[in-house]
Design a protein around this motif. Sequence first.
Motif, PDB file in Angstrom:
ATOM      1  N   ALA A  43       0.834  -1.203   0.000  1.00 13.42           N
ATOM      2  CA  ALA A  43       0.000   0.000   0.000  1.00 13.42           C
ATOM      3  C   ALA A  43       0.868   1.252   0.000  1.00 13.42           C
ATOM      4  O   ALA A  43       0.555   2.243  -0.680  1.00 13.42           O
ATOM      5  CB  ALA A  43      -0.925  -0.001   1.220  1.00 13.42           C
ATOM      6  N   VAL A  47       0.768   4.212  -2.839  1.00 18.33           N
ATOM      7  CA  VAL A  47       0.542   5.632  -2.533  1.00 18.33           C
ATOM      8  C   VAL A  47       1.736   6.475  -2.972  1.00 18.33           C
ATOM      9  O   VAL A  47       1.578   7.558  -3.533  1.00 18.33           O
ATOM     10  CB  VAL A  47       0.269   5.819  -1.023  1.00 18.33           C
ATOM     11  N   GLU A  50       1.607   7.037  -6.647  1.00 16.07           N
ATOM     12  CA  GLU A  50       0.489   7.890  -7.072  1.00 16.07           C
ATOM     13  C   GLU A  50       0.658   9.350  -6.671  1.00 16.07           C
ATOM     14  O   GLU A  50       0.308  10.254  -7.427  1.00 16.07           O
ATOM     15  CB  GLU A  50      -0.825   7.361  -6.481  1.00 16.07           C
ATOM     16  N   ARG A  64      -5.411   2.810   2.557  1.00 14.07           N
ATOM     17  CA  ARG A  64      -5.233   1.896   1.432  1.00 14.07           C
ATOM     18  C   ARG A  64      -5.084   0.449   1.915  1.00 14.07           C
ATOM     19  O   ARG A  64      -5.584  -0.475   1.289  1.00 14.07           O
ATOM     20  CB  ARG A  64      -4.001   2.314   0.626  1.00 14.07           C
TER      21      ARG A  64
END
Length: 226
Positions: A43, A47, A50, A64
């Motif tokens: 996760a 992140v 992104e 997440r």
Amino acid sequence: MTQPRTNDEPAPGPADELGRARKAPAKLGRKRDHTRDPEILEAALAVLAETGYDGMTIDMVAARAKAGKATLYRRWPSKAELVLDAVACLKKVDTDPARLPDTGSLRGDLVAMVKPHSIEDGERKLQIMAGLMSMLNSSPELVDMATAAIVDPRVAVNRIFLRRAMERGEIPADCDVETLALVTPSMAAFRVLVLKKPVDRDFLLSLIDGVLLPAVGLGAASVQAV
């Protein structure tokens, strides 16, 4: 007794947090459950890819991973420590000895490690590395820890490939494996951590064909288009 911090003293940075976290004595009590670590680290990578490092928060990672924020902070006291562990975990997956290619040639093995599983996978890794570079821009004191996360696993893989090549008689038996194994990972890390430039397929192929293979006596005649 701990003295209060004066206005002239700088606030602790990520490296200070990491140092305190690593030096703090372990507290007695219930053993921590690390079974969810892989999900949380995955996760964190998602992140980071992104949002970049500056936009990333522990809250985002917790959401997440569907984990409690307190759980993350107990395991990773700072965002920097979480990122470093996540990147190290990514490298360990990529360099798992049980999953290494065995193409029958040194160059084939090295090039097979460069190929991403898909275009999306390659782009994601570049985004993760960009996030790591952003972290190091703001906290250059973390370079040594980042180097260990990035370089050491790939050096171990290169040792395996070079020893295989020696056993096949492809390269001389007296090659300095320890030094040669460091060449391409160190140059790639220098590009990322010092020059702050991305490491792409073309750059890695240039290291393989222009640096490592000539160093072991394999010249242009051994290079095939891949």
